[in-house]
Scaffold this motif. Structure first.
Motif, PDB file in Angstrom:
ATOM      1  N   ASP A   4      34.907  40.696  36.337  1.00 24.32           N
ATOM      2  CA  ASP A   4      34.578  41.165  37.497  1.00 24.32           C
ATOM      3  C   ASP A   4      35.281  40.003  38.265  1.00 24.32           C
ATOM      4  O   ASP A   4      35.935  40.456  39.601  1.00 24.32           O
ATOM      5  N   VAL A   5      35.050  38.628  38.191  1.00 24.98           N
ATOM      6  CA  VAL A   5      35.457  37.808  39.158  1.00 24.98           C
ATOM      7  C   VAL A   5      36.966  37.588  38.940  1.00 24.98           C
ATOM      8  O   VAL A   5      37.622  37.312  39.908  1.00 24.98           O
ATOM      9  N   GLU A   6      37.513  37.794  37.733  1.00 32.33           N
ATOM     10  CA  GLU A   6      38.850  37.644  37.711  1.00 32.33           C
ATOM     11  C   GLU A   6      39.609  38.644  38.184  1.00 32.33           C
ATOM     12  O   GLU A   6      40.601  38.494  38.673  1.00 32.33           O
ATOM     13  N   LYS A   7      38.951  39.875  38.161  1.00 33.19           N
ATOM     14  CA  LYS A   7      39.593  41.209  38.511  1.00 33.19           C
ATOM     15  C   LYS A   7      39.593  40.857  40.237  1.00 33.19           C
ATOM     16  O   LYS A   7      40.639  41.531  40.772  1.00 33.19           O
ATOM     17  N   SER A   8      38.539  40.429  40.668  1.00 33.22           N
ATOM     18  CA  SER A   8      38.646  40.419  42.226  1.00 33.22           C
ATOM     19  C   SER A   8      39.588  39.481  42.720  1.00 33.22           C
ATOM     20  O   SER A   8      40.182  39.436  43.818  1.00 33.22           O
ATOM     21  N   MET A   9      40.011  38.243  41.981  1.00 36.24           N
ATOM     22  CA  MET A   9      40.843  37.283  42.305  1.00 36.24           C
ATOM     23  C   MET A   9      42.331  37.874  42.154  1.00 36.24           C
ATOM     24  O   MET A   9      43.138  37.550  43.100  1.00 36.24           O
ATOM     25  N   GLU A  10      42.534  38.796  41.338  1.00 36.73           N
ATOM     26  CA  GLU A  10      43.975  39.198  40.723  1.00 36.73           C
ATOM     27  C   GLU A  10      44.497  40.303  41.576  1.00 36.73           C
ATOM     28  O   GLU A  10      45.550  40.550  41.956  1.00 36.73           O
ATOM     29  N   ASP A  11      43.618  41.209  42.016  1.00 38.47           N
ATOM     30  CA  ASP A  11      43.722  42.493  42.577  1.00 38.47           C
ATOM     31  C   ASP A  11      43.961  42.140  44.181  1.00 38.47           C
ATOM     32  O   ASP A  11      43.158  41.883  44.794  1.00 38.47           O
ATOM     33  N   THR A  12      45.311  42.383  44.578  1.00 40.80           N
ATOM     34  CA  THR A  12      45.651  42.067  45.966  1.00 40.80           C
ATOM     35  C   THR A  12      45.846  43.388  46.894  1.00 40.80           C
ATOM     36  O   THR A  12      46.014  43.577  47.855  1.00 40.80           O
ATOM     37  N   ASP A  13      46.003  44.338  45.972  1.00 40.62           N
ATOM     38  CA  ASP A  13      46.105  45.939  46.670  1.00 40.62           C
ATOM     39  C   ASP A  13      44.854  46.343  47.064  1.00 40.62           C
ATOM     40  O   ASP A  13      44.841  47.129  48.129  1.00 40.62           O
ATOM     41  N   SER A  14      43.856  46.258  46.530  1.00 42.35           N
ATOM     42  CA  SER A  14      42.276  46.742  47.002  1.00 42.35           C
ATOM     43  C   SER A  14      41.235  45.560  46.773  1.00 42.35           C
ATOM     44  O   SER A  14      41.428  44.691  45.926  1.00 42.35           O
TER      45      SER A  14
END
Length: 267
Positions: A202-212
């Motif tokens: 979840d932390v990694e996804k929050s850092m990577e996702d720039t669209d939402s």
């Protein structure tokens, strides 16, 4: 003839009556010639029936006011006793108040400082195009610290701070604030180094996702040494601080959505 004889008898009665008394006169008798010319001394003789034996009332008041000032200054025993009693009561009240304040100063503990998170920033966040060497980003957490006590606080011997996601430690660092004045607020920036090991998904996804925005719930834990020096006693207390907060994203434009922070003295 008989009627004419009556006036003669009346005239004889008037002749036998005592003559009227004359008013007593004040006499001024000159004394012997004065020793030097131009001066004279007289003695005034006043008849006894003109001497006042009883002084006027205003003379009595004058004597009472100015006759014996020492008696007026002397206080009665009752007045002195009343003053002593009042003084003893006042002293007892002051003693009780002083002992109460002393007891409060020795027994009342200071209040814990309060904390609130104002901003979170991820340094070198992991992106989809980033290499493995940037898999351990750093973190900067801005915290507002408020001292509710009237005395200053010393944090010199404080421990570290940790940023966590659930049970996973994301970063560690030191608490930089050394001291704080009474009734003062301070802005503190915690610089936390990223921990080794893979990041939670979840932390990694929050850092990577720039669209939402991918919201993440985090926790900040600190072990602080709080020293509060009062008027009489100095308090040294270890303090546990724990803040639970949610951010909008760990990418660009991170915002703190909600939080709860608690500080508690140990023992």
């Amino acid at each position: 003839m008989e009627e004419r004889g009556q006036p003669a008898a009346a005239a004889d009665d008037d002749a036998n009556e005592d003559p009227p008394l004359s008013e007593p006169q004040t006499q001024i008798v000159p004394l012997a010639p004065p020793p030097f010319p131009g001066a004279a001394t007289y003695v005034i003789q006043i008849p006894k029936d003109q001497i006042y034996r009883v002084p006027p009332p205003e003379n009595a008041l004058f004597v009472e006011r100015h006759g014996n000032p020492q008696k007026k200054k002397q206080k009665s025993p009752c007045c002195r006793t009343r003053c002593l009693v009042i003084g003893a009561i006042v002293f007892f009240i002051c003693l009780v108040i002083g002992l109460t304040l002393l007891a409060l100063a020795l027994t009342k503990k200071p209040k814990e400082p309060t904390f609130s998170i104002t901003h979170v920033h991820v340094k070198n966040p992991k992106s989809k195009s980033s290499s493995g060497k940037n898999s351990h980003p750093g973190y900067e957490v801005s915290v507002k610290v408020k001292n509710p006590n009237g005395h200053g606080i010393d944090y010199a011997n404080s421990g570290g701070a940790s940023l966590m996601y659930k049970e996973k430690t994301l970063g560690k660092g030191k608490f930089p604030l050394k001291s704080q004045g009474g009734d003062d607020s301070a802005a503190v920036k915690l610089v936390l180094d990223g921990s080794k090991g893979p990041l939670p998904r979840d932390v990694e996804k929050s850092m990577e996702d720039t669209d939402s925005e991918v919201r993440v719930s985090l926790a900040l834990k600190m072990d602080l040494s709080v020293k509060v020096k009062g008027f009489i006693k100095t308090w040294n207390m270890d303090t546990e601080v724990e803040c639970h907060f949610k951010v909008s994203t760990l990418g660009k434009g991170t915002r703190v959505l909600d939080q709860t922070c608690e500080a508690q003295f140990k023992g």
